[in-house]
Each structure stands twice: as structure tokens, then as C-alpha cells.
Design an enzyme around this catalytic site. Sequence first.
Site, PDB file in Angstrom:
ATOM      1  CD  GLU A  68       4.906  -8.363   9.303  1.00 21.32           C
ATOM      2  OE1 GLU A  68       4.964  -7.407  10.102  1.00 21.32           O
ATOM      3  OE2 GLU A  68       5.175  -8.251   8.081  1.00 21.32           O
ATOM      4  CB  CYS A  86       9.767   5.041  10.853  1.00 24.78           C
ATOM      5  SG  CYS A  86       8.719   4.356   9.564  1.00 24.78           S
TER       6      CYS A  86
HETATM    7  C1  LIG Z   1       8.225  -0.620  10.657  1.00 27.66           C
HETATM    8  S1  LIG Z   1       8.141  -2.348  10.387  1.00 27.66           S
HETATM    9  C2  LIG Z   1       7.970  -2.917  12.047  1.00 27.66           C
HETATM   10  C3  LIG Z   1       8.278  -4.352  12.271  1.00 27.66           C
HETATM   11  C4  LIG Z   1       8.535  -4.766  13.723  1.00 27.66           C
HETATM   12  N1  LIG Z   1       7.599  -4.201  14.641  1.00 27.66           N
HETATM   13  C5  LIG Z   1       9.943  -4.404  14.128  1.00 27.66           C
HETATM   14  O1  LIG Z   1      10.136  -3.574  15.012  1.00 27.66           O
HETATM   15  O2  LIG Z   1      10.874  -4.988  13.571  1.00 27.66           O
HETATM   16  C6  LIG Z   1       6.572  -2.491   9.677  1.00 27.66           C
HETATM   17  C7  LIG Z   1       6.082  -3.910   9.464  1.00 27.66           C
HETATM   18  O3  LIG Z   1       4.782  -3.820   8.853  1.00 27.66           O
HETATM   19  C8  LIG Z   1       4.641  -4.843   7.909  1.00 27.66           C
HETATM   20  N2  LIG Z   1       3.599  -4.394   6.963  1.00 27.66           N
HETATM   21  C9  LIG Z   1       3.707  -3.484   5.972  1.00 27.66           C
HETATM   22  N3  LIG Z   1       2.523  -3.314   5.357  1.00 27.66           N
HETATM   23  C10 LIG Z   1       1.645  -4.142   5.997  1.00 27.66           C
HETATM   24  C11 LIG Z   1       0.259  -4.437   5.824  1.00 27.66           C
HETATM   25  N4  LIG Z   1      -0.452  -3.838   4.864  1.00 27.66           N
HETATM   26  N5  LIG Z   1      -0.315  -5.325   6.650  1.00 27.66           N
HETATM   27  C12 LIG Z   1       0.398  -5.930   7.623  1.00 27.66           C
HETATM   28  N6  LIG Z   1       1.714  -5.702   7.831  1.00 27.66           N
HETATM   29  C13 LIG Z   1       2.325  -4.830   7.020  1.00 27.66           C
HETATM   30  C14 LIG Z   1       6.019  -4.997   7.298  1.00 27.66           C
HETATM   31  O4  LIG Z   1       6.182  -6.286   6.727  1.00 27.66           O
HETATM   32  C15 LIG Z   1       6.918  -4.745   8.526  1.00 27.66           C
HETATM   33  O5  LIG Z   1       7.211  -5.966   9.164  1.00 27.66           O
END
Ligand SMILES: C[S@@+](CC[C@H](N)C(=O)[O-])C[C@H]1O[C@@H](n2cnc3c(N)ncnc32)[C@H](O)[C@@H]1O
Length: 364
Positions: free
Chosen positions: A246, A320
Site C-alpha cells: 500500500e 472503480c
Molecule cells: C481504491 S483504493 C483501495 C483500498 C482498499 N483495497 C480498500 O478496499 O479500501 C486504492 C488504494 O491504492 C493506494 N494507492 C494509490 N496510489 C498508489 C501507489 N502508487 N502505490 C501504492 N498504493 C497506491 C491508495 O492509498 C488506496 O489505499
Amino acid sequence: MSSFETVPAVCRHFGICGGCTEQDVPAAIYQAEKRQTLVDALAQAGFGDAAIAPMVMVPMGTRRRVDFAAMRVAGAVRLGFHAARSREVVDIVECPLAMPSIAALIGPLRVLLGRLGGFRKSGSVLINVLDHGLDVSVVLDGEASAADRSWLVAFAREQGLVRISLGDEPVLVAGAVTLDVGGLVVTPPPGAFLQPTVAGEAAIRAAVMAGLPGKLTRKSRIVELYAGVGTLTGALLAQARVQAFEGSKAACAALEAAARLAGVTGRVVVENRDLARRPVTAKELAGAAAVVLDPPFDGAGPQMRAIIESNVSRVIYVSCNAEALAREAKWLRQGGFGVVAATPVDQFPASRHLESVVVFARQA
Ligand SMILES: C[S@@+](CC[C@H](N)C(=O)[O-])C[C@H]1O[C@@H](n2cnc3c(N)ncnc32)[C@H](O)[C@@H]1O
């Protein structure tokens, strides 16, 4: 959507507010066209024959995470959402999309913002409904004074919030800041990403679990990418060990703390990593029973190549954004994957945005 027929919209701000733009589309047309978004995305990727489940419906009035925009215009505070394709904030008095406890805060929040000297021209208010109450994070465009902080504390007490923060800095914690995310009890950091509805989250979790390979043992390893605060991690841990990646440090800390609380630290490894700059490599993925990924709106980008080049044979993609899904599903097809299951979830009711869970398996 393409309907010429319309039904009365439920919200008085319909047509001006940029959210919920499909409220006037008759239900049957809305549902058919929205499910078609996933059919089209997968067809674009070359999976024209994929079997697609009926869409899981999520009712209005159940959104538990809302990010309101705020503007000060000639001294008056506007609080609401942006108008369609505009930076203008539409001042709202109701939001039938949100949970009633969130909608009830709109008026009091407008008054609060009006009092804050640190709110000059623009700001935002993110509200997460947790298990024991509302968690509010206020973002201002100026420095908050001591008086501003006192107003925030008074507001939190008056409204019975569990926490109020300035951005990611808690100003008052007044209750239990916890959320049960399917097996793990987390303390989300201020403004944390949560799935927008409880029903949507449950549908995503169910589709992910149903998509796992059959022969898992407690020693199997699942790699979870973009794990957030662990919304899916707790359920996955019931089936296998989990290696979770994450990009948000605060979310990783919350997930690690929840794992300690649940006594499962030996079964989960959490790593804070920017997967756009440093994707998990094919070598690191080697031997995983499955990859579960839930990337941000733009998709997983460079991370996809490593997944395709790895020896992982099951990929469960939570999306999404149907456009990003179409692009990245095509790469998976070119890399030898087929679609095993696809579930559309109406996580963003009355909008064009579709959530979906697609299960891919490497073809023999
Ligand atoms: C759609 S959310 C999903 C989070 C989790 N699976 C949930 O259902 O609550 C996308 C996640 O990707 C993380 N994220 C965004 N860009 C990222 C990156 N470049 N590397 C790692 N994580 C990232 C965000 O912080 C977020 O927690």
C-alpha cells in the site's frame, strides 16, 4: 445515459450539482446501461464472451464516505459538490445519496466553516462514518488559529463526532475511532480511503473471496496490492497468508496495528510501497496463489507488466474505473489470461461510475 424517458429526480440539486447525474433515468434502463459498461469494457479488452453477473445494487442514502468541497464567495460559505465539469461549488442543503447522519451535518458545517479564519477561499470536508460515529477531516487553505481549533473542538463535541482533524492532524478524539473491515478492526487515519458504502464493500469482498483459487492451504500466500487500511485483508487472511502492499504510510500503520490487535501478525506482511514507481516484481510475486489488486482510479499501470510476467495464475482485479479496466484487462488477455467471473457493483448510485470485480485465470 441514452434514455429519452425520464423520472422525477429525488434531489432538489439535480441538474446543477455534478454528482448523481443519472437520477432521472428510469430504473430498468439505468441498471441495464450501467451493467453494459462492464460488458463493453471487457469486450473492448477482447473478452466479448465473458459471463457477467447481475449488477449488485446499492441504495441511495447509504454512502458512508463523502468529500464535500467548500468555497467562500463574497463572505458567504458554499458547501457541497462541484458543478459538472466546473470548479464552482454548488451549495447544497440536502444529499439523498449520503447516510442521513452525514446529510444532517451539512448546515452545521457551513456555520462552522464561516467561523474559521483559516478558511479563506477554498477548502474541503471529508466525512467517514465509522462504527461508533462520524470522523471529520477539515482541509483549509490558510493557517488554522488557536480560535479555529477551539471552534473545531466545540463543533465535534456538539455534534458527537468520534474525531475531528485538520487534514491528517487529529484535533480532538472524543470516541472510539474504529471500523470493522470484515475481520480486522482498524483505526483509519483521518480522511482514510474507505469503500464508499457498506453494501458495496460487502459485495466486493464476496466477489473477491469467490474468485480465489480452490486449493488454498493456510500456507498459501496471496499478494494484495493497493490494500488501503485492510478492507479485504481480514477476509483474505482467513484463507491464506497475505503480503499486502500500500502506498499510504498511514494506511499501512493502521493495517499493521489492526493485525496486531487481531493476533495475526505472523500471517500478514505489510509493506509501504509506491507501486507506480516501484512495482512488485515478477520475482517477488513468484509462487503466490493469487494476486488481488484494487488500484486507484487511473489503474495499476506499470504494475500490470510484472503481474503478467510472473507465474501467478489467478488475478482478481477490483476496479472503480471501467476505462482503466478495459485497458488493463486487454494487457492481461495479451498475457494469456481469460475471464473466469465478472461482477458489476452499483457502488456509486445514480452516477455513471461503475465498480466491478473481475477474476482472471491464466489459460493453460
Ligand atoms: C481504491 S483504493 C483501495 C483500498 C482498499 N483495497 C480498500 O478496499 O479500501 C486504492 C488504494 O491504492 C493506494 N494507492 C494509490 N496510489 C498508489 C501507489 N502508487 N502505490 C501504492 N498504493 C497506491 C491508495 O492509498 C488506496 O489505499
